[in-house]
Each structure stands twice: as structure tokens, then as C-alpha cells.
Enzyme design. Sequence first.
Site, PDB file in Angstrom:
ATOM      1  N   GLU A   1      33.162  54.380  39.571  1.00  0.00           N
ATOM      2  CA  GLU A   1      32.486  55.526  38.953  1.00  0.00           C
ATOM      3  C   GLU A   1      31.338  56.036  39.836  1.00  0.00           C
ATOM      4  O   GLU A   1      30.184  56.082  39.438  1.00  0.00           O
ATOM      5  CB  GLU A   1      31.992  55.169  37.554  1.00  0.00           C
ATOM      6  CG  GLU A   1      33.127  54.850  36.589  1.00  0.00           C
ATOM      7  CD  GLU A   1      32.690  54.714  35.148  1.00  0.00           C
ATOM      8  OE1 GLU A   1      33.485  55.036  34.251  1.00  0.00           O
ATOM      9  OE2 GLU A   1      31.539  54.269  34.904  1.00  0.00           O
TER      10      GLU A   1
ATOM     11  N   GLU B   1      40.127  54.492  33.573  1.00  0.00           N
ATOM     12  CA  GLU B   1      39.588  53.846  32.379  1.00  0.00           C
ATOM     13  C   GLU B   1      39.741  54.772  31.182  1.00  0.00           C
ATOM     14  O   GLU B   1      39.415  55.956  31.262  1.00  0.00           O
ATOM     15  CB  GLU B   1      38.092  53.527  32.533  1.00  0.00           C
ATOM     16  CG  GLU B   1      37.739  52.559  33.627  1.00  0.00           C
ATOM     17  CD  GLU B   1      36.233  52.297  33.662  1.00  0.00           C
ATOM     18  OE1 GLU B   1      35.542  52.629  32.679  1.00  0.00           O
ATOM     19  OE2 GLU B   1      35.764  51.764  34.685  1.00  0.00           O
TER      20      GLU B   1
END
Length: 373
Positions: A167, A269
Site C-alpha cells: 500500500e 486486499e
Amino acid sequence: MRRRTVLRLGAVALAAPALATAAPGTAAAAPRLRVRGADVSSLAKGEDLGGVYHHADGRRDDAVRILAGAGVNWGRLKVWVDPADGYHTRPHILRTARRLHAAGMKLLVDFHYSDTWADPGKQFKPAAWEDLHGAALERAVRDHTADILGALRAQGTPAAMVQIGNEINGGMLWPDGSTDDWPRLAGLLTAGAEAARAASPGIRVALHLAEGGRGADTRWWFDNAVAHGVPFDAIGLSFYGYWHGTLADLQANLNDVSARYRRDVFVAETAYPFRLDSEDFLENIIDRPSELVPGYPATPEGQAAWLRDITAVVAAVPGGRGLGLFWWEPTWTAVPGNGWDPADPASGNGWENQALFDYDSRALPALEVLGRG
């Protein structure tokens, strides 16, 4: 992904956009995804502390066998450099990789390049790298990446894909690798990608951002990565419907970046709750009706519907460029000692209501949806 659990514990929070949903039931005609994945990073520690798992009918079994038997064909494992509890390091990665390989599952290795959680709000350097900069820091990235991936290859369980950072909307290894200095960030990303390809020939290199519904931000980031010559083969995006926009936003972004950069895309995710109350003492990250995505109740059926519809979104990416998705931590149940803080054995788990096993550790209907893909 850890930023979500610590949102109420002082971490940097990102503003949540307005939420909406695609029409339920759109997944009926979707082709099967190539990647039907589960991030099982917390599994080894949970089992070591007594966690057990059951099929939907109550039969106890090995968690990896349950996942594989349902049709899950990829596992995802995060890597930390020197965490307080010793997990998510080479010995545990190798151990779990052997289990995944034996079950016929492929492996995605998710390098955080940190001793703890890395996400858009924090990208802390490992303590051992704190005084490293420039070429020395790039060398540390190369050596660490090669060490893990080389060991996996040596034991006969090579990774099929690797994430260079987790991320990394704002970069990684702050302050050196911030997006405020793209040449330095590109050097670190390139070091990791080149080391991965050298240590494990044939591996696919992915770059992973959060906020998968924010198309303009995704384009800005990858335009810079391409302009600075960062090598990559796939684009991974986190997408949680209670934070990151609508399913229509995700569809538009996946379609756009897959065409713009001519790369395969996947949801690295996602997750959704099957209930709102907590099984342990720590309140869950999503625990109020107002936090849910409209049209998807916090029930086993609502969780399964969310997964069916996000699966349809990925499958609809033009040109077959939608690889698939990973459910984040489906096996992170409320086992005492396996909490969010690696330095605090007494910390709780704010995620157990988004696992794919219920509070009796029985597989939920969404697991079958994931496996059918």
C-alpha cells in the site's frame, strides 16, 4: 493493511468517500478468476497459540486444506524485517510456503520493508536500516528481497508473484522513499524488483496501492512509476467498500489502468464483516451499521454477496486482464495472543468479524464463493 485496525488507536486515518454499491447478483455469469487468493499471514502465529479451524459442517481440519478444498488457489504472506514477535520472517514464510505448495496453491510474497505494519499512513524503516541512505539503502532492499525469495526457491516452493512494498501510495521506507522524491523512490522500487527477478526467475512483480476506487490518484502514481523506469508486471489495489468508494469506482479504475499501462490487475486486499460484535475485548474495526456498504448487511449472506459482486468486477476487466483477488486475513480469528500489536501479546484482534471462519471457527459461505471465483 494494518492501518485500519489502529485507526482508533492513533494512526493516520484517510478520509472515506461516499459509499454506494453495484446491483447485487451481477456475478452470475462471470468467468472464473485465475487468482482466488487468501492472505494467511497471521495463520502460523494463530495456530501456534492454539487456533483451530473447521469445515462448515463442523469437521476439524488443517486451515490450508480447508481453503484449498474450497478452491482457493493462491496464498499471500507478508514479510517484516525484524518484528517484535519474530513472525512474518524467513522461518515462518518458509514453513507456511511448504504448506501452501503441498496443497497446490501458488504464493504471493508481500514485502513491507519494515519491522511492523506498512500502509498509506506509515512506512517506517526497519530499525537496522535506520541510518542507511542512497545506495546503501537500495542494497539493503536488494539483499532482503533476494534472501527471502532465494530461500523459497531453494526449498522448492518459489513465489509466483511478489509485491515490492505494501500500500505504497505515499512511497516506502520514509523519508527516503517518499513520493515527494520520485527518483529516490524509483531507485528503491527498482532495487526490489530487480532482486526479485534475479533471485526467482519467472516471478511476476506487482506494485500495490490502497484506495482502489480513486482513479486519478492511481494514474498519478503509476504515471510517475513508468516515467522513472520502475519495472513491474501487475498492478494490485486494495479495495474495502466501506472506505474506498463504490464498486463502480473500482471497475472504472481497474479498466482504466489495465489499458493505460497494459498490465494485469488484481484486488490485493478486500474483506467484509459477517457480524458486527466482537469475540474478544477489542472493538472491531467495522462494528456499526452506519459503517456498512448499503445493500450488504453484516451477515454471512451479506459477506458472501459482497465477495460475489467484487469478483464480478474483477472478472469484467476487458481483455482478460483481471487476474483475481485476495481476501485479507480470512484465518485471523480471535486467538488470545494473536493480536494486532506484535510487541504486545495482550493486544486484541479487531478483524475476527471479517474472517471467513465464524466465532465457532467454522467456514462461512463466502469461502465457497471465493473458491468458485
